[in-house]
Design a protein around this motif. Structure first.
Motif, PDB file in Angstrom:
ATOM      1  N   VAL A 215      51.106  42.934  43.369  1.00  0.00           N
ATOM      2  CA  VAL A 215      50.548  42.170  44.345  1.00  0.00           C
ATOM      3  C   VAL A 215      49.659  40.949  43.669  1.00  0.00           C
ATOM      4  CG1 VAL A 215      48.479  42.510  46.213  1.00  0.00           C
ATOM      5  CG2 VAL A 215      50.302  44.197  45.734  1.00  0.00           C
ATOM      6  N   ALA A 216      49.620  40.000  44.337  1.00  0.00           N
ATOM      7  CA  ALA A 216      49.200  38.640  44.025  1.00  0.00           C
ATOM      8  C   ALA A 216      47.449  38.690  44.102  1.00  0.00           C
ATOM      9  CB  ALA A 216      49.641  37.291  44.520  1.00  0.00           C
ATOM     10  N   MET A 217      46.541  38.326  43.258  1.00  0.00           N
ATOM     11  CA  MET A 217      45.137  38.553  43.430  1.00  0.00           C
ATOM     12  C   MET A 217      44.677  37.005  43.934  1.00  0.00           C
ATOM     13  SD  MET A 217      44.364  40.453  39.989  1.00  0.00           S
ATOM     14  CE  MET A 217      42.433  40.828  40.479  1.00  0.00           C
ATOM     15  N   SER A 218      43.779  37.126  44.775  1.00  0.00           N
ATOM     16  CA  SER A 218      42.907  35.700  45.280  1.00  0.00           C
ATOM     17  C   SER A 218      42.094  35.384  44.136  1.00  0.00           C
ATOM     18  CB  SER A 218      42.324  35.996  46.237  1.00  0.00           C
ATOM     19  OG  SER A 218      41.135  37.045  46.198  1.00  0.00           O
ATOM     20  N   THR A 219      41.526  34.271  43.962  1.00  0.00           N
ATOM     21  CA  THR A 219      40.773  33.779  43.044  1.00  0.00           C
ATOM     22  C   THR A 219      39.232  34.373  43.129  1.00  0.00           C
ATOM     23  OG1 THR A 219      41.562  31.415  43.231  1.00  0.00           O
ATOM     24  CG2 THR A 219      39.192  31.667  42.336  1.00  0.00           C
ATOM     25  N   SER A 220      38.957  34.727  44.419  1.00  0.00           N
ATOM     26  CA  SER A 220      37.666  35.590  44.436  1.00  0.00           C
ATOM     27  C   SER A 220      38.035  36.937  43.878  1.00  0.00           C
ATOM     28  CB  SER A 220      37.150  35.337  45.893  1.00  0.00           C
ATOM     29  OG  SER A 220      37.069  34.559  46.417  1.00  0.00           O
ATOM     30  N   LEU A 221      39.022  37.802  44.190  1.00  0.00           N
ATOM     31  CA  LEU A 221      39.313  39.187  43.820  1.00  0.00           C
ATOM     32  C   LEU A 221      39.460  39.119  42.192  1.00  0.00           C
ATOM     33  CD1 LEU A 221      40.008  41.967  43.753  1.00  0.00           C
ATOM     34  CD2 LEU A 221      42.434  41.466  44.533  1.00  0.00           C
ATOM     35  N   ALA A 222      40.151  37.988  41.636  1.00  0.00           N
ATOM     36  CA  ALA A 222      40.109  38.056  40.022  1.00  0.00           C
ATOM     37  C   ALA A 222      38.937  37.970  39.495  1.00  0.00           C
ATOM     38  CB  ALA A 222      41.238  36.826  39.732  1.00  0.00           C
ATOM     39  N   ARG A 223      37.978  37.098  39.945  1.00  0.00           N
ATOM     40  CA  ARG A 223      36.625  37.083  39.620  1.00  0.00           C
ATOM     41  C   ARG A 223      35.823  38.141  39.449  1.00  0.00           C
ATOM     42  NH1 ARG A 223      34.999  33.090  42.885  1.00  0.00           N
ATOM     43  NH2 ARG A 223      35.874  31.429  41.614  1.00  0.00           N
ATOM     44  N   ALA A 224      35.947  38.906  40.733  1.00  0.00           N
ATOM     45  CA  ALA A 224      35.231  40.141  41.198  1.00  0.00           C
ATOM     46  C   ALA A 224      35.806  41.286  40.105  1.00  0.00           C
ATOM     47  CB  ALA A 224      35.304  40.759  42.563  1.00  0.00           C
ATOM     48  N   ALA A 225      37.235  41.271  39.697  1.00  0.00           N
ATOM     49  CA  ALA A 225      37.597  41.979  38.852  1.00  0.00           C
ATOM     50  C   ALA A 225      36.916  41.910  37.546  1.00  0.00           C
ATOM     51  CB  ALA A 225      39.056  42.059  38.888  1.00  0.00           C
ATOM     52  N   ARG A 226      36.905  40.557  37.027  1.00  0.00           N
ATOM     53  CA  ARG A 226      36.371  40.448  35.782  1.00  0.00           C
ATOM     54  C   ARG A 226      34.946  40.943  35.557  1.00  0.00           C
ATOM     55  NH1 ARG A 226      39.544  35.615  36.184  1.00  0.00           N
ATOM     56  NH2 ARG A 226      37.471  34.362  37.130  1.00  0.00           N
TER      57      ARG A 226
END
Length: 330
Positions: A215-226
């Motif tokens: 599943v592709a991650m949105s920019t917001s999700l990738a930032r939240a994941a980090r």
């Protein structure tokens, strides 16, 4: 409870019944049905589901719980209405359906209860207790209201309000549901190696029907994941709120939906937004993607739907005002 432990319990419960000789299996089933022994009949139904069902001992805990509840409710109804489980009348099954509908249960909910009751009768036939199949010709009316209308997605404003009140943990969970479109069970089953913030990808290994997907991650999700990994990932710091870095490989310390509901529900409450569960988040992801790319196939793949029709009918119908721009010059 982990999935491995749960499956072990399910296998053990199945063997309690499959280890019986045919005559003893039939005797116990007949006795339980005659006495309307709920605990025994539920146990037998689950054993049959795990032994003969499509997913066998890999049947999800949520499915087992739904069948247990549905079986119990039908037996309670049969007890109250003096229904003979082994020799039901030809109107008994339809009467049960009509009883549920008259009490306000929606057709989709009634259908789930019928599935459980039908499984009970498959189990009774499997045990040799009866040949009855009362739900074979019973009808549950179809609900023609689109799923997107019955259970609408969260609005953009609602999500933004919640995100403003959410902590790091709650934001990450909310983005997994509303941007990645993950089912809550899929989100809670993630391991750290499944989360690739730099590549903006999630590897879902425990999708519905045990199907994996990327599943592709949105920019917001990738930032939240980090941010979440820095605080709660392996080797992360302990925290003043009592939360510790996630032990082992699992992203979330807990694996139960009620616990996830508790955590995310706090953010919704703080924002003054009614919490309607996790599914409206998935519907937000589907609806927004359809409006943006207008490709049901790609959205179905993102959400992990086996059929594009599922996406079209229940998750990502175009909003009613999607044609405003096209009609503006008429």
């Amino acid at each position: 409870m982990t999935l491995a432990v749960y499956q072990g319990d399910l296998l053990a419960q199945t063997r309690e019944w499959t280890s019986l000789h045919d005559e003893e299996l039939r005797r116990r089933a007949v006795k339980a049905a005659g006495e309307k022994d709920i605990a025994t009949l539920v146990s037998m139904t689950v054993a049959y589901l795990a032994h003969q069902g499509g997913s066998g001992v890999l049947t999800s805990a949520r499915t087992v719980e739904a069948y247990e509840l549905g079986t119990r409710q039908f037996i309670e109804y049969a007890t109250g209405q003096a229904v003979n489980l082994l020799r039901p009348g030809r109107h008994d099954a339809q009467n049960y359906i009509n009883h549920m509908l008259a009490a306000g249960r929606k057709p989709a909910g009634a259908q789930l209860k019928v599935a459980a009751a039908s499984c009970l009768y498959r189990a009774l036939r499997w045990a040799g207790a009866t040949e009855a199949d009362p739900f074979r010709d019973a009808k549950v009316p179809k609900d023609r209201t689109p799923g997107i209308i019955k259970r609408p997605p969260y609005s953009e404003d609602d999500l933004q309000d919640v995100l403003e009140k959410a902590d790091v943990h709650e934001k990450f969970l909310l983005f997994l549901v509303s941007h990645a479109g993950l089912r809550i069970s899929e989100a809670l089953a993630l391991d750290w190696e499944d989360v690739d913030e730099s590549g903006k990808r999630l590897h879902v290994r425990s999708g519905k029907g045990r199907k994996g997907r990327v599943v592709a991650m949105s920019t917001s999700l990738a930032r939240a994941a980090r941010h979440y990994r820095a605080l709660y990932g392996p080797g992360g710091p302990d925290h003043h709120d009592g939360r510790r870095a996630t032990p082992g490989t699992r992203v979330f310390r807990y694996g139960s939906t009620p616990t996830a509901r508790y955590h995310l529900g706090k953010a919704f409450k703080a924002a003054g937004v009614p919490f309607r569960g996790f599914h409206p988040g998935r519907k937000y992801a589907g609806t927004r993607l359809i409006q943006q790319i207008k490709d049901f196939g790609r959205v179905a793949a993102h959400l992990g739907h086996e059929s594009v029709d599922t996406t079209r009918k229940g998750y990502a119908q175009l909003a009613a005002d999607d044609l405003k721009g096209d009609l503006s010059g008429w």
